[in-house]
Design a protein around this motif. Structure first.
Motif, PDB file in Angstrom:
ATOM      1  N   SER A 202       0.836  -1.203   0.000  1.00 40.48           N
ATOM      2  CA  SER A 202       0.000   0.000   0.000  1.00 40.48           C
ATOM      3  C   SER A 202       0.867   1.247   0.000  1.00 40.48           C
ATOM      4  O   SER A 202       1.950   1.265   0.593  1.00 40.48           O
ATOM      5  CB  SER A 202      -0.926   0.024   1.223  1.00 40.48           C
ATOM      6  OG  SER A 202      -1.903  -0.979   1.132  1.00 40.48           O
ATOM      7  N   ALA A 204       0.278   5.691   0.231  1.00 39.27           N
ATOM      8  CA  ALA A 204      -0.649   6.810   0.386  1.00 39.27           C
ATOM      9  C   ALA A 204       0.138   8.098   0.547  1.00 39.27           C
ATOM     10  O   ALA A 204       1.128   8.143   1.275  1.00 39.27           O
ATOM     11  CB  ALA A 204      -1.559   6.588   1.593  1.00 39.27           C
ATOM     12  N   ALA A 209      -4.187   7.250  -2.868  1.00 38.04           N
ATOM     13  CA  ALA A 209      -3.891   6.047  -2.091  1.00 38.04           C
ATOM     14  C   ALA A 209      -4.160   4.827  -2.948  1.00 38.04           C
ATOM     15  O   ALA A 209      -5.148   4.768  -3.688  1.00 38.04           O
ATOM     16  CB  ALA A 209      -4.742   6.002  -0.827  1.00 38.04           C
ATOM     17  N   ASN A 229      -3.970   2.448   4.578  1.00 36.80           N
ATOM     18  CA  ASN A 229      -4.093   3.676   3.797  1.00 36.80           C
ATOM     19  C   ASN A 229      -4.823   4.788   4.537  1.00 36.80           C
ATOM     20  O   ASN A 229      -4.704   5.962   4.169  1.00 36.80           O
ATOM     21  CB  ASN A 229      -4.818   3.383   2.478  1.00 36.80           C
ATOM     22  CG  ASN A 229      -3.868   2.924   1.387  1.00 36.80           C
ATOM     23  OD1 ASN A 229      -2.750   3.401   1.288  1.00 36.80           O
ATOM     24  ND2 ASN A 229      -4.312   1.990   0.569  1.00 36.80           N
ATOM     25  N   VAL A 237       2.009   4.887   5.291  1.00 34.89           N
ATOM     26  CA  VAL A 237       0.957   3.987   5.739  1.00 34.89           C
ATOM     27  C   VAL A 237       1.280   3.549   7.158  1.00 34.89           C
ATOM     28  O   VAL A 237       2.407   3.690   7.619  1.00 34.89           O
ATOM     29  CB  VAL A 237       0.802   2.746   4.819  1.00 34.89           C
ATOM     30  CG1 VAL A 237       0.338   3.149   3.439  1.00 34.89           C
ATOM     31  CG2 VAL A 237       2.100   1.968   4.725  1.00 34.89           C
TER      32      VAL A 237
END
Length: 276
Positions: A202, A204, A209, A229, A237
């Motif tokens: 992930s 962001a 994101a 996120n 993150v």
């Protein structure tokens, strides 16, 4: 009684309390107590002794603070007229709580792009996420689910750890009619990573994101990665936690999944957690 509040739906301990079989009171503990405590805090009854620490937060223990806050709630007009202030959560108090927390307070919007069909059905992952986030007043809204037919070269590109957010957004919008807003989260189910060392990744920042989930990840991974996120940290993150029921724990996680009071406070400062 059938509980309809997103905070309390599908929680066996609370369903039982709603029919006095049994009610919750001093000495009770568990997931249902945790959610009642969280609901009381959201209604403006702070519980400083019950939050914090490395386990459940609120702690899910029906101690003197919980008894006192339940009494204050029972005397209040939240969810209807005041009722007997006995400090226990049974049929009448559960019904009053259900009315007081009848709807979501926030929402998160997610677009899901299926490059490769995952082993755990997307519908199962969506249901898991909706129930978890709903227990904290958050509507987990899947804005779209799209099949993303990438070329072989594009799929290889998608497997790269360092692929930029802008490129993932460009490919998603080039192959579908979806247009992603900065306050929405993109989720991609993919075949593999290169190097193939992760189940999900992930990213962001202020531009957006994105989460990529490998096809063999379990159904809780969607909720796990969206939580990453929604919680800001120095690396963009959130970090993992030790408590195995917490959705931000590493695998294997233990049901019923939870979030902590502190995590929800952080999420509510994130631009991607919108007012419902």
């Amino acid at each position: 009684m059938a509980l309809t509040s997103p905070y309390f739906r599908n929680v066996p301990q609370l369903t039982a309390a709603s029919t006095n079989s049994p009610w919750l009171g001093s000495g009770s503990s568990g997931h249902g107590v945790h959610l009642v405590q969280f609901g009381l805090i959201d209604l403006g009854f702070p519980m400083p002794k019950s939050v914090g620490g490395t386990g459940l937060s609120p702690d899910g223990v029906y101690g003197s603070e919980t008894v006192q806050k339940v009494k204050e709630f029972q005397r209040s007009t939240h969810g209807g007229s005041p009722i007997k202030d006995d400090g226990a959560v049974g049929r009448n108090t559960m019904a009053k709580l259900d009315r007081a927390l009848a709807s979501f307070t926030h929402k998160v919007r997610v677009h899901i792009f299926v490059v490769v069909t995952p082993d755990a059905p997307v519908a199962t992952a969506e249901t898991t996420a909706k129930e978890l986030y709903g227990h904290y007043g958050i509507d987990f809204e899947v804005a779209s689910i799209q099949s993303l037919a990438l070329t072989a070269a594009e799929e290889t590109e998608f497997s790269q750890h360092g692929l930029l957010f802008a490129r993932m957004k460009e490919l998603a919008e080039a192959h579908t009619s979806v247009r992603i807003r900065p306050n929405e989260i993109m989720v991609f189910y993919i075949r593999r990573f290169n190097p193939d060392t992760d189940l999900a990744l992930s990213k962001a920042n202020h531009t957006g994101a994105v989460t990529r989930i490998k096809k063999n990840a379990d159904a809780s991974t969607l909720a796990h990665e969206v939580a990453h996120n929604l919680i800001d940290s120095p690396r963009g993150v959130s970090e993992h936690v030790a408590h195995k029921q917490n959705i931000l724990a590493t695998l294997p996680r233990t049901t019923p999944f939870v979030l902590s009071f502190e995590q929800i406070q952080q999420m509510r400062r994130n631009i991607r957690l919108l007012r419902a």
